[in-house]
Design a protein around this motif. Structure first.
Motif, PDB file in Angstrom:
ATOM      1  N   GLY A  32       0.843  -1.322  -0.018  1.00  0.00           N
ATOM      2  CA  GLY A  32      -0.030  -0.171   0.047  1.00  0.00           C
ATOM      3  C   GLY A  32       0.877   1.328  -0.202  1.00  0.00           C
ATOM      4  N   LYS A  33       0.159   2.546   0.278  1.00  0.00           N
ATOM      5  CA  LYS A  33       0.895   3.819   0.471  1.00  0.00           C
ATOM      6  C   LYS A  33       1.238   4.015   1.822  1.00  0.00           C
ATOM      7  CE  LYS A  33       0.245   8.525  -0.860  1.00  0.00           C
ATOM      8  NZ  LYS A  33      -0.677   9.599  -1.499  1.00  0.00           N
ATOM      9  N   GLY A  34       2.372   4.317   2.000  1.00  0.00           N
ATOM     10  CA  GLY A  34       2.704   4.827   3.481  1.00  0.00           C
ATOM     11  C   GLY A  34       2.751   6.134   3.558  1.00  0.00           C
ATOM     12  N   TYR A  35       3.455   6.650   4.688  1.00  0.00           N
ATOM     13  CA  TYR A  35       3.374   8.139   4.912  1.00  0.00           C
ATOM     14  C   TYR A  35       4.384   8.674   4.279  1.00  0.00           C
ATOM     15  CZ  TYR A  35       0.255   7.237   8.967  1.00  0.00           C
ATOM     16  OH  TYR A  35      -0.675   6.890   9.703  1.00  0.00           O
ATOM     17  N   LEU A 224       9.419   9.370  10.525  1.00  0.00           N
ATOM     18  CA  LEU A 224       8.064   9.327  10.516  1.00  0.00           C
ATOM     19  C   LEU A 224       7.518  10.339  11.436  1.00  0.00           C
ATOM     20  CD1 LEU A 224       7.154   5.285  10.305  1.00  0.00           C
ATOM     21  CD2 LEU A 224       6.445   7.175   8.726  1.00  0.00           C
ATOM     22  N   HIS A 225       8.362  10.567  12.586  1.00  0.00           N
ATOM     23  CA  HIS A 225       7.787  11.650  13.389  1.00  0.00           C
ATOM     24  C   HIS A 225       7.857  12.918  13.083  1.00  0.00           C
ATOM     25  CE1 HIS A 225       7.877   8.382  16.718  1.00  0.00           C
ATOM     26  NE2 HIS A 225       7.264   9.517  16.992  1.00  0.00           N
ATOM     27  N   SER A 226       8.631  13.205  11.779  1.00  0.00           N
ATOM     28  CA  SER A 226       8.565  14.714  11.153  1.00  0.00           C
ATOM     29  C   SER A 226       7.087  14.834  10.221  1.00  0.00           C
ATOM     30  CB  SER A 226       9.926  14.819  10.351  1.00  0.00           C
ATOM     31  OG  SER A 226       9.866  14.203   9.451  1.00  0.00           O
ATOM     32  N   ASP A 227       6.629  13.923  10.140  1.00  0.00           N
ATOM     33  CA  ASP A 227       5.291  13.727   9.067  1.00  0.00           C
ATOM     34  C   ASP A 227       4.060  14.227   9.755  1.00  0.00           C
ATOM     35  OD1 ASP A 227       4.593  12.752   6.131  1.00  0.00           O
ATOM     36  OD2 ASP A 227       3.021  12.181   7.653  1.00  0.00           O
ATOM     37  N   PRO A 228       3.434  15.203   9.525  1.00  0.00           N
ATOM     38  CA  PRO A 228       2.235  15.744  10.090  1.00  0.00           C
ATOM     39  C   PRO A 228       0.973  14.560  10.036  1.00  0.00           C
ATOM     40  CG  PRO A 228       3.146  17.335   8.535  1.00  0.00           C
ATOM     41  CD  PRO A 228       4.109  15.984   8.199  1.00  0.00           C
TER      42      PRO A 228
END
Length: 262
Positions: A32-35, A224-228
């Motif tokens: 699938g599509k991730g962040y 990932l933690h920098s992704d809103p």
């Protein structure tokens, strides 16, 4: 298990691409599509060293660890490793339930399920480039012993062993869930570690493959933690877990099984 096809397809698709460029995934990829995909990913070529060299002490350690797992075939730990091998069915996140102290499933914790499911692509792709670069043979290809997913051994032969994408996914899930349930962090991260070690028990990954998969997971979770969008879904999952009170069953049996592994 269908997860093998997905990991192999995306590994090939991502190989050779810059780690800071979108990974090209075929339509219908089960990851699938991730962040972060398509998007910036940790550079696995820079992050991870080459696998253990032939004849090295590190390779000997891998071989011994693989030998130690062979007698577990047919045991409760082998059965658990077979369950852990399934990353894409509705039951794939249930193994984290005992460590978290709540029943985790698409029905009981849908927001957490969405969060973890979406990170599968990011974590799974985090090892793709270096896997393609080295194409390390897997244990069953060397020792001739069976795996816990025999139907997919032909596909696994075409997919490099180092590092383990499965370990990256399992350990990454553990890191994320530990943040959501901090009072059980040690148990959760330990289960994520065991999730990856199931690949050694299954005779499809060397110990160093699994260990390096954890490094890839840590780097990916940090990114990932920098992704809103990730932060938004993390917050929603945290609120959901505070309301989840159902306790999982058979946890004593799982603990005994995990504690018995060499």
């Amino acid at each position: 298990m269908k997860f093998v096809i997905a990991l192999s397809i995306v590994a090939v698709a991502a190989a050779g691409a810059s780690a800071e460029q979108p990974a090209q995934r075929p339509a219908g990829s089960m990851l699938g599509k991730g962040y972060l995909t398509p998007g910036p990913m940790p550079d696995s070529i820079v992050l991870s060293p080459a696998p253990p060299a032939p004849g090295s002490a590190a390779e000997a350690r891998d071989v011994e660890a693989a030998k130690a797992a062979l007698p577990l075939r047919g045991s409760a730990r082998w059965a658990l490793a077979t369950t852990d091998a399934d990353l894409f069915s509705p039951k794939s996140t249930i193994p984290l339930s005992c460590a978290a102290g709540v029943d985790i499933s698409p029905q009981t914790t849908p927001k957490l399920e969405r969060l973890l499911r979406k990170t599968t692509a990011d974590l799974g792709l985090s090892t793709a480039a270096i896997k393609k670069a080295h194409q390390r043979p897997r244990p069953f290809m060397v020792n001739g012993e069976p795996t816990c997913t025999p139907d997919w051994e032909p596909m696994l032969r075409k997919d490099g062993s180092y590092p383990s994408g499965h370990s990256a996914i399992g350990y990454g899930w553990g890191l994320i869930l530990a943040e959501l349930v901090p009072d059980r962090a040690a148990k959760i991260v330990a289960r994520g570690r065991a999730f990856g070690d199931s690949r050694r028990i299954c005779n499809v990954h060397w110990l160093s493959d699994i260990e390096e998969g954890r490094i890839a997971a840590a780097a990916t979770v940090a990114r990932l933690h920098s992704d809103p969008a990730f932060q938004k879904d993390l917050k929603a999952a945290r609120a959901e877990l505070k309301k989840a009170k159902a306790q999982p069953s058979n946890c004593d049996a799982e603990a005994q099984t995990l504690n018995a592994v060499p």
